[in-house]
Scaffold this motif. Structure first.
Motif, mmCIF file in Angstrom:
data_model
loop_
_atom_site.group_PDB
_atom_site.id
_atom_site.type_symbol
_atom_site.label_atom_id
_atom_site.label_comp_id
_atom_site.label_asym_id
_atom_site.label_seq_id
_atom_site.Cartn_x
_atom_site.Cartn_y
_atom_site.Cartn_z
ATOM 1 N N GLU A 91 0.825 -1.207 0.000
ATOM 2 C CA GLU A 91 0.000 0.000 0.000
ATOM 3 C C GLU A 91 0.863 1.263 0.000
ATOM 4 N N HIS A 92 1.964 1.241 0.734
ATOM 5 C CA HIS A 92 2.887 2.390 0.764
ATOM 6 C C HIS A 92 3.475 2.656 -0.623
ATOM 7 N N LEU A 93 3.978 1.608 -1.264
ATOM 8 C CA LEU A 93 4.601 1.788 -2.582
ATOM 9 C C LEU A 93 3.579 2.175 -3.638
ATOM 10 N N HIS A 94 2.395 1.601 -3.575
ATOM 11 C CA HIS A 94 1.350 1.986 -4.525
ATOM 12 C C HIS A 94 0.992 3.460 -4.337
ATOM 13 N N GLY A 95 0.949 3.910 -3.079
ATOM 14 C CA GLY A 95 0.672 5.319 -2.800
ATOM 15 C C GLY A 95 1.733 6.233 -3.386
ATOM 16 N N ILE A 96 2.987 5.834 -3.256
ATOM 17 C CA ILE A 96 4.079 6.623 -3.848
ATOM 18 C C ILE A 96 3.927 6.668 -5.364
ATOM 19 N N ASN A 97 3.614 5.535 -5.962
ATOM 20 C CA ASN A 97 3.432 5.502 -7.418
ATOM 21 C C ASN A 97 2.250 6.358 -7.852
ATOM 22 N N GLN A 98 1.196 6.381 -7.041
ATOM 23 C CA GLN A 98 0.058 7.250 -7.355
ATOM 24 C C GLN A 98 0.484 8.721 -7.308
ATOM 25 N N GLN A 99 1.217 9.098 -6.271
ATOM 26 C CA GLN A 99 1.682 10.487 -6.142
ATOM 27 C C GLN A 99 2.566 10.895 -7.313
ATOM 28 N N ASN A 100 3.345 9.957 -7.817
ATOM 29 C CA ASN A 100 4.251 10.239 -8.934
ATOM 30 C C ASN A 100 3.583 10.086 -10.295
ATOM 31 N N GLY A 101 2.299 9.754 -10.309
ATOM 32 C CA GLY A 101 1.578 9.582 -11.562
ATOM 33 C C GLY A 101 2.000 8.348 -12.335
ATOM 34 N N LEU A 102 2.557 7.362 -11.645
ATOM 35 C CA LEU A 102 3.045 6.145 -12.304
ATOM 36 C C LEU A 102 2.125 4.953 -12.100
ATOM 37 N N ALA A 103 1.238 5.028 -11.134
ATOM 38 C CA ALA A 103 0.416 3.875 -10.747
ATOM 39 C C ALA A 103 -0.640 3.556 -11.795
ATOM 40 N N ARG A 104 -0.979 2.305 -11.850
ATOM 41 C CA ARG A 104 -2.110 1.823 -12.639
ATOM 42 C C ARG A 104 -3.049 1.148 -11.651
ATOM 43 N N ASP A 105 -4.340 1.187 -11.919
ATOM 44 C CA ASP A 105 -5.308 0.589 -11.008
ATOM 45 C C ASP A 105 -5.502 -0.907 -11.232
ATOM 46 N N PHE A 106 -4.954 -1.430 -12.311
ATOM 47 C CA PHE A 106 -5.121 -2.847 -12.611
ATOM 48 C C PHE A 106 -4.383 -3.708 -11.586
ATOM 49 N N ILE A 107 -5.076 -4.711 -11.076
ATOM 50 C CA ILE A 107 -4.483 -5.698 -10.175
ATOM 51 C C ILE A 107 -4.668 -7.052 -10.838
ATOM 52 N N TYR A 108 -3.577 -7.731 -11.118
ATOM 53 C CA TYR A 108 -3.650 -9.044 -11.751
ATOM 54 C C TYR A 108 -4.267 -10.029 -10.767
ATOM 55 N N MET A 109 -5.362 -10.609 -11.167
ATOM 56 C CA MET A 109 -6.137 -11.472 -10.290
ATOM 57 C C MET A 109 -5.313 -12.614 -9.701
ATOM 58 N N GLY A 110 -4.441 -13.205 -10.488
ATOM 59 C CA GLY A 110 -3.653 -14.343 -10.018
ATOM 60 C C GLY A 110 -2.615 -13.981 -8.975
ATOM 61 N N ASP A 111 -2.294 -12.716 -8.840
ATOM 62 C CA ASP A 111 -1.280 -12.276 -7.874
ATOM 63 C C ASP A 111 -1.849 -11.352 -6.800
#
Length: 147
Positions: free
Chosen positions: A76-96
Motif C-alpha cells: 500500500e505504501h509503494l502503490h501510494g508513492i506511485n500514485q503520487q508520482n503519476g506512475l500507478a495503474r489501477d489494474f491488479i492481476y487477479m492471479g497475484d
C-alpha cells in the motif's frame, strides 16, 4: 506502473528495508518480482507498463499475521508513492492479488456483470466460489478462506 528506474530502485530499497525487519522469521523466502509487459501482451499493457508483486513464504503459521501485515503495508505504501508520482495503474492481476485487494475493481463494470451472469448460469449454488477462496463477484474484497 509506468517504468521509472529511480522509482523502481526506491521501491527495491523500501522492500529490502521491510524484509530486514522480519528477517528473523523462520524459513522466510521473500521475492520482489517485476514483470515487464510488452504492449502487444494485453490491452492493459499497451502503455508498456511494469507489473510488480511480492511473493513471500515462511514456515510457521504463528508468523502469518506479522508477514502479511508487513507485505500489505509495504504494498500500500509503494502503490501510494506511485500514485503520487503519476506512475500507478489501477489494474491488479487477479492471479497475484493479495487477499485484501479487489482485482475486479479494475475491470469494466459490464464485464463484471457478465461474469456474474455466467456464474449464475453455470454455478447457481455458488459451489465453486465457496470451495475456492477468491473470485466472489458480489463483494469488494474476495476472500472465502476458511469457509
Amino acid at each position: 506502473m509506468s517504468p521509472d528506474p529511480t522509482v523502481l530502485y526506491t521501491m527495491y530499497q523500501a522492500w529490502k528495508t521491510a524484509i530486514d525487519q522480519i528477517a528473523d522469521i523462520a524459513g522466510l523466502y521473500p521475492t520482489f518480482v517485476l514483470n515487464i509487459s510488452p504492449g502487444s501482451a494485453a490491452r492493459v499493457a499497451q502503455t508498456n507498463g511494469i507489473g510488480w508483486q511480492f511473493s513471500t513464504g515462511w514456515v510457521n503459521a504463528e508468523d502469518d499475521l506479522r508477514v502479511e501485515t508487513c507485505i500489505r503495508q509495504l504494498t500500500e505504501h509503494l502503490h501510494g508513492i506511485n500514485q503520487q508520482n503519476g506512475l500507478a495503474r489501477d489494474f491488479i492481476y487477479m492471479g497475484d492479488a493479495g487477499e485484501w485487494q479487489d482485482a475486479f475493481a479494475g475491470f469494466p463494470a459490464e464485464n463484471v456483470q457478465r461474469m456474474r451472469e455466467i456464474r449464475g448460469r453455470y454455478d447457481p449454488l455458488g459451489t465453486f466460489t465457496r470451495l475456492n477462496w477468491g473470485g466472489d463477484l458480489n463483494s469488494g474484497v474476495e476472500l472465502h478462506k476458511g469457509e
